[in-house]
Each structure stands twice: as structure tokens, then as C-alpha cells.
Scaffold this active site. Sequence first.
Site, PDB file in Angstrom:
ATOM      1  N   LYS A  95      -5.495 -31.067  15.509  1.00  0.00           N
ATOM      2  CA  LYS A  95      -6.425 -32.122  16.483  1.00  0.00           C
ATOM      3  C   LYS A  95      -5.048 -33.249  17.404  1.00  0.00           C
ATOM      4  O   LYS A  95      -3.954 -33.472  16.399  1.00  0.00           O
ATOM      5  CB  LYS A  95      -7.380 -33.497  16.095  1.00  0.00           C
ATOM      6  CG  LYS A  95      -8.357 -32.314  14.930  1.00  0.00           C
ATOM      7  CD  LYS A  95      -9.569 -33.159  14.317  1.00  0.00           C
ATOM      8  CE  LYS A  95     -10.447 -32.448  13.705  1.00  0.00           C
ATOM      9  NZ  LYS A  95     -11.960 -32.909  13.219  1.00  0.00           N
ATOM     10  N   TYR A 149     -18.751 -28.825  19.409  1.00  0.00           N
ATOM     11  CA  TYR A 149     -19.828 -29.096  17.859  1.00  0.00           C
ATOM     12  C   TYR A 149     -21.036 -28.880  18.704  1.00  0.00           C
ATOM     13  O   TYR A 149     -21.570 -30.029  18.275  1.00  0.00           O
ATOM     14  CB  TYR A 149     -18.599 -30.802  18.397  1.00  0.00           C
ATOM     15  CG  TYR A 149     -17.648 -30.891  17.730  1.00  0.00           C
ATOM     16  CD1 TYR A 149     -17.386 -30.406  15.972  1.00  0.00           C
ATOM     17  CD2 TYR A 149     -15.940 -31.265  18.224  1.00  0.00           C
ATOM     18  CE1 TYR A 149     -16.120 -30.657  15.945  1.00  0.00           C
ATOM     19  CE2 TYR A 149     -15.238 -31.465  17.865  1.00  0.00           C
ATOM     20  CZ  TYR A 149     -14.711 -31.240  16.208  1.00  0.00           C
ATOM     21  OH  TYR A 149     -13.833 -31.322  15.281  1.00  0.00           O
ATOM     22  N   PHE A 205     -21.750 -41.038  16.468  1.00  0.00           N
ATOM     23  CA  PHE A 205     -20.716 -41.028  16.590  1.00  0.00           C
ATOM     24  C   PHE A 205     -19.986 -39.750  17.413  1.00  0.00           C
ATOM     25  O   PHE A 205     -18.731 -40.123  17.469  1.00  0.00           O
ATOM     26  CB  PHE A 205     -19.814 -40.621  15.339  1.00  0.00           C
ATOM     27  CG  PHE A 205     -19.952 -39.448  14.881  1.00  0.00           C
ATOM     28  CD1 PHE A 205     -19.785 -38.260  15.229  1.00  0.00           C
ATOM     29  CD2 PHE A 205     -21.260 -39.692  13.665  1.00  0.00           C
ATOM     30  CE1 PHE A 205     -19.714 -36.347  14.103  1.00  0.00           C
ATOM     31  CE2 PHE A 205     -21.402 -37.027  13.388  1.00  0.00           C
ATOM     32  CZ  PHE A 205     -20.425 -36.619  13.646  1.00  0.00           C
ATOM     33  N   ARG A 216      -5.729 -32.170   4.626  1.00  0.00           N
ATOM     34  CA  ARG A 216      -6.591 -33.916   5.262  1.00  0.00           C
ATOM     35  C   ARG A 216      -5.746 -34.748   4.234  1.00  0.00           C
ATOM     36  O   ARG A 216      -5.481 -35.935   4.261  1.00  0.00           O
ATOM     37  CB  ARG A 216      -8.301 -33.613   5.463  1.00  0.00           C
ATOM     38  CG  ARG A 216      -8.099 -33.552   6.956  1.00  0.00           C
ATOM     39  CD  ARG A 216      -9.940 -32.678   6.430  1.00  0.00           C
ATOM     40  NE  ARG A 216      -9.993 -32.724   8.446  1.00  0.00           N
ATOM     41  CZ  ARG A 216     -11.403 -31.947   8.189  1.00  0.00           C
ATOM     42  NH1 ARG A 216     -11.631 -31.148   6.754  1.00  0.00           N
ATOM     43  NH2 ARG A 216     -11.878 -31.305   9.029  1.00  0.00           N
ATOM     44  N   ASN A 263      -8.564 -36.823  12.013  1.00  0.00           N
ATOM     45  CA  ASN A 263      -9.158 -36.428  10.614  1.00  0.00           C
ATOM     46  C   ASN A 263      -8.431 -35.172  10.231  1.00  0.00           C
ATOM     47  O   ASN A 263      -7.572 -34.185   9.647  1.00  0.00           O
ATOM     48  CB  ASN A 263     -10.178 -35.857  10.077  1.00  0.00           C
ATOM     49  CG  ASN A 263     -11.052 -35.086   9.965  1.00  0.00           C
ATOM     50  OD1 ASN A 263     -11.032 -34.897  11.355  1.00  0.00           O
ATOM     51  ND2 ASN A 263     -12.313 -34.848  10.093  1.00  0.00           N
ATOM     52  N   HIS A 293      -9.214 -28.965  12.116  1.00  0.00           N
ATOM     53  CA  HIS A 293     -10.490 -28.256  12.431  1.00  0.00           C
ATOM     54  C   HIS A 293     -10.902 -26.820  11.140  1.00  0.00           C
ATOM     55  O   HIS A 293      -9.362 -26.642  11.547  1.00  0.00           O
ATOM     56  CB  HIS A 293     -11.122 -28.933  13.414  1.00  0.00           C
ATOM     57  CG  HIS A 293     -12.207 -27.706  13.470  1.00  0.00           C
ATOM     58  ND1 HIS A 293     -13.744 -27.930  13.094  1.00  0.00           N
ATOM     59  CD2 HIS A 293     -12.581 -26.352  13.844  1.00  0.00           C
ATOM     60  CE1 HIS A 293     -14.533 -26.878  12.955  1.00  0.00           C
ATOM     61  NE2 HIS A 293     -13.818 -25.760  13.825  1.00  0.00           N
ATOM     62  N   GLU A 330     -16.187 -19.932  16.947  1.00  0.00           N
ATOM     63  CA  GLU A 330     -15.714 -20.711  17.277  1.00  0.00           C
ATOM     64  C   GLU A 330     -14.323 -20.132  18.087  1.00  0.00           C
ATOM     65  O   GLU A 330     -13.599 -20.096  19.159  1.00  0.00           O
ATOM     66  CB  GLU A 330     -14.592 -21.823  16.423  1.00  0.00           C
ATOM     67  CG  GLU A 330     -16.367 -22.544  16.119  1.00  0.00           C
ATOM     68  CD  GLU A 330     -15.668 -23.615  14.444  1.00  0.00           C
ATOM     69  OE1 GLU A 330     -14.586 -23.299  14.435  1.00  0.00           O
ATOM     70  OE2 GLU A 330     -17.102 -24.112  14.369  1.00  0.00           O
TER      71      GLU A 330
HETATM   72  O1  DGI Z   1     -16.351 -29.412   9.629  1.00  0.00           O
HETATM   73  P1  DGI Z   1     -15.894 -30.904   9.377  1.00  0.00           P
HETATM   74  O2  DGI Z   1     -14.931 -31.561  10.048  1.00  0.00           O
HETATM   75  O3  DGI Z   1     -15.224 -30.866   7.850  1.00  0.00           O
HETATM   76  O4  DGI Z   1     -17.064 -32.354   9.604  1.00  0.00           O
HETATM   77  P2  DGI Z   1     -18.083 -31.631   9.989  1.00  0.00           P
HETATM   78  O5  DGI Z   1     -18.831 -30.579  10.710  1.00  0.00           O
HETATM   79  O6  DGI Z   1     -19.114 -32.354   9.479  1.00  0.00           O
HETATM   80  O7  DGI Z   1     -17.836 -33.529  11.473  1.00  0.00           O
HETATM   81  C1  DGI Z   1     -17.072 -32.343  12.350  1.00  0.00           C
HETATM   82  C2  DGI Z   1     -16.370 -33.790  13.264  1.00  0.00           C
HETATM   83  O8  DGI Z   1     -17.096 -34.814  13.537  1.00  0.00           O
HETATM   84  C3  DGI Z   1     -15.667 -34.303  12.040  1.00  0.00           C
HETATM   85  O9  DGI Z   1     -14.329 -33.220  11.185  1.00  0.00           O
HETATM   86  C4  DGI Z   1     -15.540 -35.635  11.957  1.00  0.00           C
HETATM   87  C5  DGI Z   1     -16.067 -35.954  12.490  1.00  0.00           C
HETATM   88  N1  DGI Z   1     -17.677 -37.242  12.147  1.00  0.00           N
HETATM   89  C6  DGI Z   1     -18.178 -36.460  11.566  1.00  0.00           C
HETATM   90  N2  DGI Z   1     -19.129 -37.428  10.985  1.00  0.00           N
HETATM   91  C7  DGI Z   1     -18.601 -38.544  11.422  1.00  0.00           C
HETATM   92  C8  DGI Z   1     -17.597 -38.160  12.014  1.00  0.00           C
HETATM   93  N3  DGI Z   1     -16.485 -38.802  12.936  1.00  0.00           N
HETATM   94  C9  DGI Z   1     -17.502 -40.367  12.141  1.00  0.00           C
HETATM   95  N4  DGI Z   1     -16.978 -40.909  13.333  1.00  0.00           N
HETATM   96  N5  DGI Z   1     -18.683 -40.676  11.781  1.00  0.00           N
HETATM   97  C10 DGI Z   1     -19.208 -39.599  11.384  1.00  0.00           C
HETATM   98  O10 DGI Z   1     -20.148 -39.760  10.090  1.00  0.00           O
END
Ligand code: DGI
Length: 152
Positions: free
Chosen positions: A12, A52, A60, A105, A115, A118, A129
Site C-alpha cells: 500500500k 473494495y 471508513f 503488519r 496497514n 493487502h 483481484e
Molecule cells: O482484507 P483485509 O485488508 O485484512 O481487511 P478488510 O477487507 O476487512 O478491510 C480492507 C481494508 O479496509 C483494511 O486493510 C483496512 C481498511 N479497514 C477495514 N475496516 C476498517 C478499515 N479502515 C478503517 N479506518 N476503519 C475500519 O473499521
Amino acid sequence: MSTEERTFIAVKPDAVQRGLVSKVIERFEVRGYKLVGIKIIQASKELLAKHYEEHVGKPFYPKMESFMSSGPIVAMCWEGKDVVKQGRSMLGATNPCSSAPGTIRGDFGIDLGRNVCHGSDSVESAKREIGLWFKDEELVNWTSNQAKWLQL
Ligand code: DGI
């Protein structure tokens, strides 16, 4: 097209800016995975909305969209045994503060919104993807000389 499992891994914008691209690549290389696609890309809002799709509309999302389009992303496709599940485990939990030390991470991040990387969460999402981020001709089928030393 290879029959080996593939996953989509993205470094990222935070991690690109912090000079962590090589660290992420190294983790996958030394584990025994094979890099079959890599490029640096400034993601459009359209691409991010497709990537996404399950998060579009969540509170968010606007901040995440702005972060993910704030600088270049290094998009990669890695191949090898169980790479989707192992890739997720190498990345660690979504929130770096809950990620175990030793994960990418957990070693390089402290913030949910920043973070580091991905990784696809299932074989199906990986296919989707990879198709979003890469054209077929950008993926290279090649044989690694290491293969015979990695698995029987
Ligand atoms: O697949 P991941 O990246 O581990 O997780 P995900 O698909 O649930 O979420 C995608 C990204 O969205 C994640 O890397 C960070 C962001 N994100 C997810 N939940 C939240 C979030 N960002 C914020 N600020 N708050 C959230 O609750």
C-alpha cells in the site's frame, strides 16, 4: 495459465513511501513463493471501488479511498502451494496492533488505516483481484530452479 495457486498482494502507499517494498517481497521470496507479476501503479478511484466492492458505502471508505489513491501501490501476483491462506497469515491481522510480531503488519505497522499491505482472502477473491489489477500478458509463467528443493 499455471495450475498453481496464485494470490494478489499489494504494497500500500504507506509502505511504498516508507521504503518497505523490498521487505514485503523478501518475505514471500524466502518462504518459497514465486513472483509471476509485479508493477507500480497509481490506483484510480474506479479500480479501488471494484477492488473494495464490499466496503464501498461504509463510513471508513472515503478515507480509505483517499489513502489508497494518495501515492503509488506495488501490485504483485505470487504463486505457490497454499499461497492464498499462507499469504494472509504472513500479512497478519487487519489491524496491525492486533497482528502478531513476525507478521508483515505486526512488524511494520501500528495503524488500521495504514496497514502496509493487502492480500486476497480466498482463492476466488484472488482470481477476481488478479484480473482487476493485471492483464493476462503481464503475468509470466516461468519455472523456478528452486522448485525441486521446496517440495517433493
Ligand atoms: O482484507 P483485509 O485488508 O485484512 O481487511 P478488510 O477487507 O476487512 O478491510 C480492507 C481494508 O479496509 C483494511 O486493510 C483496512 C481498511 N479497514 C477495514 N475496516 C476498517 C478499515 N479502515 C478503517 N479506518 N476503519 C475500519 O473499521
